[in-house]
Design a protein around this motif. Structure first.
Motif, PDB file in Angstrom:
ATOM      1  N   THR A  13      -2.120 -11.501 -13.738  1.00 47.38           N
ATOM      2  CA  THR A  13      -2.418 -12.016 -12.408  1.00 47.38           C
ATOM      3  C   THR A  13      -2.732 -10.919 -11.409  1.00 47.38           C
ATOM      4  OG1 THR A  13      -0.074 -12.048 -11.868  1.00 47.38           O
ATOM      5  CG2 THR A  13      -1.021 -14.075 -12.716  1.00 47.38           C
ATOM      6  N   PHE A  14      -2.437  -9.677 -11.736  1.00 49.33           N
ATOM      7  CA  PHE A  14      -2.623  -8.597 -10.768  1.00 49.33           C
ATOM      8  C   PHE A  14      -3.904  -7.805 -11.003  1.00 49.33           C
ATOM      9  CE2 PHE A  14      -0.711  -6.307  -7.357  1.00 49.33           C
ATOM     10  CZ  PHE A  14      -1.158  -5.002  -7.462  1.00 49.33           C
ATOM     11  N   THR A  15      -4.131  -7.441 -12.274  1.00 51.30           N
ATOM     12  CA  THR A  15      -5.254  -6.573 -12.586  1.00 51.30           C
ATOM     13  C   THR A  15      -6.583  -7.265 -12.307  1.00 51.30           C
ATOM     14  OG1 THR A  15      -3.926  -5.505 -14.285  1.00 51.30           O
ATOM     15  CG2 THR A  15      -6.300  -5.181 -14.400  1.00 51.30           C
ATOM     16  N   ASN A  16      -7.441  -6.554 -11.577  1.00 51.91           N
ATOM     17  CA  ASN A  16      -8.790  -7.019 -11.216  1.00 51.91           C
ATOM     18  C   ASN A  16      -8.795  -8.209 -10.264  1.00 51.91           C
ATOM     19  OD1 ASN A  16     -10.131  -5.079 -12.792  1.00 51.91           O
ATOM     20  ND2 ASN A  16      -9.886  -6.346 -14.621  1.00 51.91           N
ATOM     21  N   ASN A  17      -7.659  -8.566  -9.717  1.00 49.12           N
ATOM     22  CA  ASN A  17      -7.602  -9.675  -8.769  1.00 49.12           C
ATOM     23  C   ASN A  17      -7.319  -9.197  -7.353  1.00 49.12           C
ATOM     24  OD1 ASN A  17      -8.182 -11.902 -10.392  1.00 49.12           O
ATOM     25  ND2 ASN A  17      -6.063 -12.077 -11.067  1.00 49.12           N
ATOM     26  N   HIS A  18      -7.870  -9.920  -6.418  1.00 49.59           N
ATOM     27  CA  HIS A  18      -7.544  -9.708  -5.021  1.00 49.59           C
ATOM     28  C   HIS A  18      -6.299 -10.526  -4.702  1.00 49.59           C
ATOM     29  CE1 HIS A  18     -11.576  -8.206  -5.191  1.00 49.59           C
ATOM     30  NE2 HIS A  18     -12.081  -9.416  -5.373  1.00 49.59           N
ATOM     31  N   MET A  19      -5.456  -9.986  -3.844  1.00 49.92           N
ATOM     32  CA  MET A  19      -4.175 -10.607  -3.568  1.00 49.92           C
ATOM     33  C   MET A  19      -4.108 -11.044  -2.110  1.00 49.92           C
ATOM     34  SD  MET A  19      -2.790 -10.330  -6.531  1.00 49.92           S
ATOM     35  CE  MET A  19      -1.110 -10.812  -6.156  1.00 49.92           C
ATOM     36  N   ALA A  20      -3.326 -12.098  -1.882  1.00 53.40           N
ATOM     37  CA  ALA A  20      -3.215 -12.617  -0.516  1.00 53.40           C
ATOM     38  C   ALA A  20      -1.826 -13.180  -0.262  1.00 53.40           C
ATOM     39  CB  ALA A  20      -4.266 -13.693  -0.278  1.00 53.40           C
TER      40      ALA A  20
ATOM     41  N   LYS B  46       3.472 -28.465   8.665  1.00 51.31           N
ATOM     42  CA  LYS B  46       2.127 -27.926   8.888  1.00 51.31           C
ATOM     43  C   LYS B  46       1.451 -27.625   7.554  1.00 51.31           C
ATOM     44  CE  LYS B  46       2.939 -25.932  13.449  1.00 51.31           C
ATOM     45  NZ  LYS B  46       2.779 -24.722  14.303  1.00 51.31           N
ATOM     46  N   GLU B  47       0.142 -27.455   7.625  1.00 51.65           N
ATOM     47  CA  GLU B  47      -0.615 -27.112   6.424  1.00 51.65           C
ATOM     48  C   GLU B  47      -0.428 -25.634   6.082  1.00 51.65           C
ATOM     49  OE1 GLU B  47      -4.278 -30.356   6.732  1.00 51.65           O
ATOM     50  OE2 GLU B  47      -4.691 -28.214   6.829  1.00 51.65           O
ATOM     51  N   ARG B  48      -0.729 -25.319   4.840  1.00 47.36           N
ATOM     52  CA  ARG B  48      -0.674 -23.929   4.403  1.00 47.36           C
ATOM     53  C   ARG B  48      -1.707 -23.105   5.166  1.00 47.36           C
ATOM     54  NH1 ARG B  48      -0.696 -23.195  -1.918  1.00 47.36           N
ATOM     55  NH2 ARG B  48       1.479 -23.793  -1.639  1.00 47.36           N
ATOM     56  N   GLU B  49      -1.323 -21.920   5.587  1.00 45.69           N
ATOM     57  CA  GLU B  49      -2.161 -21.090   6.449  1.00 45.69           C
ATOM     58  C   GLU B  49      -2.342 -19.702   5.839  1.00 45.69           C
ATOM     59  OE1 GLU B  49      -1.909 -19.426  11.076  1.00 45.69           O
ATOM     60  OE2 GLU B  49      -0.088 -19.884   9.959  1.00 45.69           O
ATOM     61  N   PHE B  50      -3.587 -19.236   5.840  1.00 43.46           N
ATOM     62  CA  PHE B  50      -3.882 -17.890   5.363  1.00 43.46           C
ATOM     63  C   PHE B  50      -3.272 -16.863   6.308  1.00 43.46           C
ATOM     64  CE2 PHE B  50      -6.182 -14.446   3.542  1.00 43.46           C
ATOM     65  CZ  PHE B  50      -6.605 -13.659   4.605  1.00 43.46           C
ATOM     66  N   VAL B  51      -2.723 -15.776   5.725  1.00 44.25           N
ATOM     67  CA  VAL B  51      -2.129 -14.705   6.526  1.00 44.25           C
ATOM     68  C   VAL B  51      -2.930 -13.407   6.365  1.00 44.25           C
ATOM     69  CG1 VAL B  51      -0.092 -13.283   6.897  1.00 44.25           C
ATOM     70  CG2 VAL B  51       0.166 -15.720   6.373  1.00 44.25           C
ATOM     71  N   ALA B  52      -3.074 -12.941   5.128  1.00 46.22           N
ATOM     72  CA  ALA B  52      -3.743 -11.662   4.892  1.00 46.22           C
ATOM     73  C   ALA B  52      -4.157 -11.560   3.436  1.00 46.22           C
ATOM     74  CB  ALA B  52      -2.822 -10.494   5.251  1.00 46.22           C
ATOM     75  N   ALA B  53      -5.185 -10.733   3.184  1.00 45.17           N
ATOM     76  CA  ALA B  53      -5.652 -10.493   1.823  1.00 45.17           C
ATOM     77  C   ALA B  53      -6.009  -9.026   1.655  1.00 45.17           C
ATOM     78  CB  ALA B  53      -6.871 -11.359   1.502  1.00 45.17           C
ATOM     79  N   ILE B  54      -5.931  -8.566   0.407  1.00 39.41           N
ATOM     80  CA  ILE B  54      -6.287  -7.180   0.091  1.00 39.41           C
ATOM     81  C   ILE B  54      -7.077  -7.172  -1.203  1.00 39.41           C
ATOM     82  CG2 ILE B  54      -4.091  -6.748  -1.101  1.00 39.41           C
ATOM     83  CD1 ILE B  54      -4.276  -3.854   0.080  1.00 39.41           C
ATOM     84  N   SER B  55      -8.119  -6.387  -1.229  1.00 29.61           N
ATOM     85  CA  SER B  55      -9.004  -6.359  -2.397  1.00 29.61           C
ATOM     86  C   SER B  55      -8.414  -5.522  -3.520  1.00 29.61           C
ATOM     87  CB  SER B  55     -10.372  -5.809  -1.994  1.00 29.61           C
ATOM     88  OG  SER B  55     -10.254  -4.460  -1.584  1.00 29.61           O
TER      89      SER B  55
END
Length: 123
Positions: free
Chosen positions: A27-34, A42-51
């Motif tokens: 799940t980690f290798t070659n994947n972007h994480m958020a 409330k609905e799920r809300e995006f916080v941050a992502a890293i490439s």
């Protein structure tokens, strides 16, 4: 468990917390994480992502300047440093992984999800 978030807790407004998300190799290798969060009712809300490469980052306007996302590829772990916390940051925070660096704010774009960790900010 492919993604495991930790580090949540109770903190006073103005305080800081650092969340961690430990991932499996798959799940980690070659994947972007958020990080996403969901407050009660409330609905799920995006916080941050890293490439995956070059450490590119992207933040929700509500946390820009206060939160910092980072990753340690050797440890297969992504972090969320949260400073200047406010009561509105109270939520269950979850980490997620995707192979696509697009439409990052949309939960449907993510392939893997971990269980969340609760962050409570008191006023």
């Amino acid at each position: 468990v492919q993604l495991q978030a930790s580090g949540g807790g109770l903190v006073q407004a103005g305080g800081s917390l650092r969340l961690s998300c430990a991932a499996s190799e798959r799940t980690f290798t070659n994947n972007h994480m958020a990080w996403f969060r969901q407050a009660p009712g409330k609905e799920r809300e995006f916080v941050a992502a890293i490439s995956w490469v070059a450490g590119g980052t992207y933040y929700a306007d509500s946390v820009k300047g206060r939160f910092t996302i980072s990753r340690d590829n050797a440890k297969k772990t992504v972090y969320l440093q949260m400073n200047s916390l406010i009561p509105e940051d109270t939520a269950v925070y979850s980490c997620a992984a995707t192979s696509r660096w697009s439409r990052l704010k949309f939960p449907s774009e993510y392939d893997y999800w971990g269980q969340g960790t609760l962050v409570t900010v008191s006023s």
